[in-house]
Scaffold this motif. Structure first.
Motif, PDB file in Angstrom:
ATOM      1  N   GLY B 187       0.885  -1.158   0.000  1.00 29.00           N
ATOM      2  CA  GLY B 187       0.000   0.000   0.000  1.00 29.00           C
ATOM      3  C   GLY B 187       0.916   1.198   0.000  1.00 29.00           C
ATOM      4  O   GLY B 187       2.101   1.083  -0.340  1.00 29.00           O
ATOM      5  N   THR B 188       0.395   2.338   0.419  1.00 29.16           N
ATOM      6  CA  THR B 188       1.274   3.495   0.574  1.00 29.16           C
ATOM      7  C   THR B 188       1.121   4.004   2.003  1.00 29.16           C
ATOM      8  O   THR B 188       0.296   3.498   2.764  1.00 29.16           O
ATOM      9  CB  THR B 188       0.915   4.639  -0.402  1.00 29.16           C
ATOM     10  OG1 THR B 188      -0.229   5.347   0.115  1.00 29.16           O
ATOM     11  CG2 THR B 188       0.628   4.120  -1.786  1.00 29.16           C
ATOM     12  N   SER B 189       1.908   5.021   2.326  1.00 32.86           N
ATOM     13  CA  SER B 189       1.784   5.613   3.669  1.00 32.86           C
ATOM     14  C   SER B 189       0.422   6.275   3.825  1.00 32.86           C
ATOM     15  O   SER B 189       0.019   6.592   4.940  1.00 32.86           O
ATOM     16  CB  SER B 189       2.885   6.648   3.875  1.00 32.86           C
ATOM     17  OG  SER B 189       2.759   7.678   2.900  1.00 32.86           O
ATOM     18  N   GLN B 190      -0.303   6.470   2.731  1.00 27.15           N
ATOM     19  CA  GLN B 190      -1.623   7.101   2.794  1.00 27.15           C
ATOM     20  C   GLN B 190      -2.763   6.095   2.631  1.00 27.15           C
ATOM     21  O   GLN B 190      -3.937   6.474   2.659  1.00 27.15           O
ATOM     22  CB  GLN B 190      -1.735   8.186   1.711  1.00 27.15           C
ATOM     23  CG  GLN B 190      -0.743   9.311   1.897  1.00 27.15           C
ATOM     24  CD  GLN B 190      -0.961  10.027   3.228  1.00 27.15           C
ATOM     25  OE1 GLN B 190      -1.988  10.661   3.437  1.00 27.15           O
ATOM     26  NE2 GLN B 190      -0.008   9.888   4.136  1.00 27.15           N
ATOM     27  N   THR B 191      -2.430   4.834   2.459  1.00 27.89           N
ATOM     28  CA  THR B 191      -3.472   3.807   2.376  1.00 27.89           C
ATOM     29  C   THR B 191      -4.203   3.747   3.711  1.00 27.89           C
ATOM     30  O   THR B 191      -3.588   3.846   4.769  1.00 27.89           O
ATOM     31  CB  THR B 191      -2.833   2.435   2.079  1.00 27.89           C
ATOM     32  OG1 THR B 191      -2.116   2.540   0.845  1.00 27.89           O
ATOM     33  CG2 THR B 191      -3.881   1.341   1.963  1.00 27.89           C
ATOM     34  N   HIS B 192      -5.507   3.584   3.658  1.00 24.86           N
ATOM     35  CA  HIS B 192      -6.292   3.438   4.885  1.00 24.86           C
ATOM     36  C   HIS B 192      -5.776   2.238   5.678  1.00 24.86           C
ATOM     37  O   HIS B 192      -5.200   1.314   5.095  1.00 24.86           O
ATOM     38  CB  HIS B 192      -7.763   3.231   4.507  1.00 24.86           C
ATOM     39  CG  HIS B 192      -8.704   3.303   5.667  1.00 24.86           C
ATOM     40  ND1 HIS B 192      -8.935   2.245   6.507  1.00 24.86           N
ATOM     41  CD2 HIS B 192      -9.455   4.317   6.134  1.00 24.86           C
ATOM     42  CE1 HIS B 192      -9.810   2.599   7.435  1.00 24.86           C
ATOM     43  NE2 HIS B 192     -10.139   3.856   7.230  1.00 24.86           N
ATOM     44  N   THR B 193      -6.004   2.236   6.974  1.00 23.68           N
ATOM     45  CA  THR B 193      -5.560   1.111   7.805  1.00 23.68           C
ATOM     46  C   THR B 193      -6.149  -0.219   7.351  1.00 23.68           C
ATOM     47  O   THR B 193      -5.660  -1.267   7.770  1.00 23.68           O
ATOM     48  CB  THR B 193      -5.954   1.312   9.279  1.00 23.68           C
ATOM     49  OG1 THR B 193      -7.357   1.556   9.357  1.00 23.68           O
ATOM     50  CG2 THR B 193      -5.185   2.454   9.907  1.00 23.68           C
ATOM     51  N   VAL B 194      -7.176  -0.189   6.498  1.00 22.23           N
ATOM     52  CA  VAL B 194      -7.706  -1.457   5.990  1.00 22.23           C
ATOM     53  C   VAL B 194      -6.603  -2.298   5.349  1.00 22.23           C
ATOM     54  O   VAL B 194      -6.657  -3.524   5.395  1.00 22.23           O
ATOM     55  CB  VAL B 194      -8.852  -1.276   4.961  1.00 22.23           C
ATOM     56  CG1 VAL B 194     -10.049  -0.593   5.593  1.00 22.23           C
ATOM     57  CG2 VAL B 194      -8.404  -0.543   3.712  1.00 22.23           C
ATOM     58  N   GLY B 195      -5.601  -1.637   4.750  1.00 20.68           N
ATOM     59  CA  GLY B 195      -4.520  -2.380   4.094  1.00 20.68           C
ATOM     60  C   GLY B 195      -3.644  -3.106   5.100  1.00 20.68           C
ATOM     61  O   GLY B 195      -3.490  -4.329   5.053  1.00 20.68           O
ATOM     62  N   THR B 248      -8.162   8.573   2.575  1.00 22.44           N
ATOM     63  CA  THR B 248      -8.909   9.164   3.689  1.00 22.44           C
ATOM     64  C   THR B 248      -8.317  10.516   4.080  1.00 22.44           C
ATOM     65  O   THR B 248      -9.047  11.457   4.379  1.00 22.44           O
ATOM     66  CB  THR B 248      -8.896   8.206   4.890  1.00 22.44           C
ATOM     67  OG1 THR B 248      -9.420   6.956   4.456  1.00 22.44           O
ATOM     68  CG2 THR B 248      -9.749   8.729   6.029  1.00 22.44           C
ATOM     69  N   ASN B 249      -7.022  10.611   4.082  1.00 20.94           N
ATOM     70  CA  ASN B 249      -6.403  11.877   4.466  1.00 20.94           C
ATOM     71  C   ASN B 249      -6.741  13.000   3.500  1.00 20.94           C
ATOM     72  O   ASN B 249      -7.269  14.025   3.917  1.00 20.94           O
ATOM     73  CB  ASN B 249      -4.871  11.713   4.504  1.00 20.94           C
ATOM     74  CG  ASN B 249      -4.358  11.698   5.924  1.00 20.94           C
ATOM     75  OD1 ASN B 249      -5.098  11.986   6.871  1.00 20.94           O
ATOM     76  ND2 ASN B 249      -3.097  11.369   6.098  1.00 20.94           N
ATOM     77  N   SER B 250      -6.404  12.815   2.242  1.00 24.14           N
ATOM     78  CA  SER B 250      -6.428  13.953   1.320  1.00 24.14           C
ATOM     79  C   SER B 250      -7.120  13.658   0.003  1.00 24.14           C
ATOM     80  O   SER B 250      -7.044  14.466  -0.922  1.00 24.14           O
ATOM     81  CB  SER B 250      -4.990  14.406   1.036  1.00 24.14           C
ATOM     82  OG  SER B 250      -4.314  13.407   0.284  1.00 24.14           O
ATOM     83  N   CYS B 251      -7.810  12.516  -0.087  1.00 23.47           N
ATOM     84  CA  CYS B 251      -8.431  12.119  -1.362  1.00 23.47           C
ATOM     85  C   CYS B 251      -7.417  12.008  -2.487  1.00 23.47           C
ATOM     86  O   CYS B 251      -7.723  12.323  -3.660  1.00 23.47           O
ATOM     87  CB  CYS B 251      -9.583  13.052  -1.742  1.00 23.47           C
ATOM     88  SG  CYS B 251     -11.060  12.701  -0.792  1.00 23.47           S
TER      89      CYS B 251
END
Lengths: 502, 502
Positions: B187-195, B248-251
């Motif tokens: 994922g990325t550092s911006q992926t939701h915790t679902v990942g 979630t953070n910034s779309c």
């Protein structure tokens, strides 16, 4: 749709629900449609412009309802029951309107707090004891309202794996991944597929331990001991046993007392009870002794039941109790800034999201609260005893019908039976498969499901427990079975597959 | 409760829902209760005898509703929206009354068939293309209505692992388990915790790839390529990338076009799009180009969105589409005798239970069908464009308020902003944490959630999208923010933690 249109449509929906339950008995139990029936009636794309509610509501009745198998029908005796009550429907109206995901306390205090309160009510009703109470802050035991037995089993397997890996690799966390290929889940050959499915999902091994008819299909301590010895010698790590209180096939109860004694010396085996259907019966004092409730109270790590089967509360509703929720929270919790909850940063156990595989979901506790308050514990027990009495009446009557045999002692709402082959010149399995073919042609009138019971073979299950079922429906079921039996036996010398007329 | 009592209680509940939406604006947005408020009002045990409905219904209003945070409130701008509509509530009445677990076709033809039909409607609406249509029998692509983004991500990870293990160990199935420690989710550092949560649940590694502000926090192809090269050299097997369409953070929208090109040469990497919040915007023609829809249509393996966020349908509702459902069905299907479905033995893809981690669950398609028919695609688009216009109006107005800065280009319903520290003698992060403390004291009037954006720091998110929100509420939000800003700046020289009075 504006507010006043909703008011009128809502009244009408309430009236239709009343009409549904008033006339349910006159509907075919199983849908009388062919596969693909619906796509022929519905456009392949969503409409570009909104349609009138009257049209939509009409189509619900003309297109959807004819394809519905009516699990609430008084003559639905398949699988396990799927209870719903008026109180639960009312809860759904409020739950939908407020649509709150309740993933942490801040997201909605009421959603979180009512859940822990009703979980404690349920833990009390089924006699689990204080160790499993959520609002007892002297320990970390407690519950969560999961979606169903699959989710519960899977979620407990995650907690169990976490605990086992903690214990096996506490000095070397890097070893955790390398241990995965050695991790084994245990169930029995009678464990619901939720067990093997959880193992498949986790990518781990599942071992189905043997059970036999002489033991009423209950897992015995000696069998568990032998498997543990064998697997440990191979370097494997059995990390959870999915024991069952009421298997789907025959309502077998594993010997939880023996299991507890064997597992007491095992450092990593988590003991879970899948009591999806049977769990509610622990509300009945007389059921607690055969249930080995003492063993559960003192030795088991988790216990899950479904209220949405026989427990008067509709889907999804699987209260699940853990002796220590910390392992689960450790396995599941991740808290980014946007999920921090006011007042709960220090208390991961108070946020539902740390106790479930999903983040947010519906407010499930409200329907439980409504139902338990409206029925009371006494009403809940009466509901259970009604179905048990219906099953007893059915079994007693069937025993007096010479064409049939009961293949296994009835338990709770379940009776397992088959046609006797004596004098038919046919194999008993083939005869009963043909009997099932006849029953399939009468699914408009009665819905049963067959199964294959080890050391017995192909047989039929009938399960009572729908709130709509009365004793007269039991008699009707007996009459129908007699008719279908006569029809089957009349054709017993024809080759299998020549479908009898209904 | 008998039928006539239900009729009266049902009418009353419908009236109360009308009253709720009519007066919602006058309620505090966030519950004004202290932790533990409810246990003080509710007995520790379920009542022994049933209580009158009037009492229960009264307690719902006096005990539960005061502890409810109102996600439907026109001034609720936290997290992401949680839409519900009248049409959905009506669907829930029928869904609850028929309480059908729909795990296979026989359990209810209508439940199964309507789900595939509305999934095709949705695939069409968001432009996914025929490869993802369930009722197109020329391929094995199609969808399933999962519960939410957590479940969708986790379920796709299971399918991806199945495919990767098939390809890596096709000559030696015994190797599968030994490969587990080498399997990595991306994922990325911006992926939701679902990942990361899905990886924790599966016991596998999760790697968060770097993204940066200069790229609008989108994952770039080169970053993915470098990670793949690095991990492959270590003997690891990246088996799924959780790309995001609207973090979630910034779309943020990951560069799905670049990702597709990089992954084209990878034999095992499954490409999933988590479009939980943003996915609905693909119903808008103008959003499809920046979404890299062509890349999704031609190269991605799965795509999931939540209708229960901004899509007018309440929980739980996460339509999830796969290019090939076979891997998922292979990973999940187990069919004992009692689950065999009439007419579907040969077609595992037609039984919902083979496409989801649970066995049975509620009839989710009905509410989607009701909503899409009543709103039409045009009404659905209008709903989305309203929120986008509200966000644009808000951002435009905020830009003209000198105390504020918009920290990231607004997208859809989301605007990220913070107070400017210039002239306050305070660190910008500390100032905005204090601003958030002030906003917390006004959660009765407006609900926002803060976040920490990399390379920016602590800031506020405001998200429009509730059906109840009108442009006048946006202006009210601006006024409230101005007041809270003035209060914060007035106290800017006091130490952090001295809570300002509301």
């Amino acid at each position: 749709m504006d507010r006043e249109a909703f008011r009128q449509a809502g009244y009408r929906a309430v009236d239709e629900v009343c009409e549904y339950f008033a006339t349910l008995e006159s509907l075919p139990v199983a849908a009388q449609v062919e596969q693909g029936y619906l796509a022929k009636q519905i456009p392949a794309q969503a409409p570009e412009h909104g349609e009138a509610w009257d049209t939509i509501q009409r189509d619900f009745h003309t297109q959807i309802m004819p394809g519905m198998t009516h699990w609430q029908h008084p003559m639905f005796y398949g699988f396990f029951p799927s209870n719903v009550t008026y109180e639960g429907i009312l809860a759904d109206i409020y739950t939908a309107a407020t649509n709150n995901p309740g993933f942490n306390w801040t997201a909605s205090p009421a959603v979180t707090e009512l859940e822990f309160i009703v979980l404690d009510w349920l833990a009390g009703m089924v006699g689990l004891g204080a160790a499993f109470h959520s609002n007892d802050m002297s320990h970390e035991g407690g519950g969560v309202m999961l979606g169903g037995a699959s989710e519960a089993t899977f979620t407990m397997a995650i907690a169990a794996r976490e605990r086992a890996l903690d214990r096996l690799a506490h000095t070397a966390p890097a070893l955790r991944a390398s241990l995965l290929p050695t991790m084994v889940m245990y169930g029995t050959s009678q464990t619901h597929t939720v067990g093997a499915k959880a193992a498949k999902m986790l990518g781990l091994q599942f071992r189905a331990l043997d059970v036999c008819r002489a033991d009423d299909y209950a897992l015995r301590g000696a069998t568990l001991q032998a498997a543990l010895d064998e697997d440990r010698a191979k370097g494997l790590h059995p990390f959870i046993l999915i024991a069952t209180y009421g298997t789907t096939n025959s309502c077998a109860i594993d010997r939880l007392d023996e299991i507890a004694r064997v597992a007491a010396s095992d450092p990593t085996l988590w003991l879970h009870v899948d009591a999806a259907y049977g769990g509610v019966t622990l509300a009945l004092e007389e059921e607690r002794m055969p249930a080995h409730l003492d063993a559960i109270r003192t030795h088991f790590d988790s216990f899950s039941l479904n209220l949405h089967k026989w427990g008067l509360v509709h889907m999804e509703c699987a209260p699940t109790f853990l002796r220590n929720r910390r392992y689960l929270a450790n396995a599941l919790s991740l808290t980014p800034e946007y999920l921090k909850s006011r007042g709960t940063d220090a208390a991961a156990l108070n946020d539902l999201r740390n106790l479930q595989i999903v983040l947010g979901r519906r407010f499930r506790a409200l329907k439980v609260w409504f139902v338990l308050r409206s029925f009371g514990q006494a009403g809940f027990r009466t509901h259970l005893r009604n179905a048990i009495a219906q099953a007893a009446h059915f079994a007693h009557a069937l025993q007096r019908m010479p064409a049939f045999e009961i293949v296994h002692p009835p338990r709770w709402g379940l009776v397992m039976f088959r046609l006797l082959a004596a004098g038919t010149g046919t194999d008993v399995d083939a005869l009963n498969r043909r009997f099932n073919d006849v029953l399939l042609t009468r699914q408009d009138a009665m819905f049963l499901t067959p199964t294959v019971l080890p050391e017995v073979g192909f047989c039929l299950r009938i399960v009572f427990g729908a709130p709509a079922t009365e004793m007269r429906h039991v008699d009707k079921a007996l009459d129908l079975l007699a008719q279908c039996a006569a029809q089957t036996l009349h054709h017993a010398d024809e080759p299998h597959g020549a479908a009898p007329a209904s």
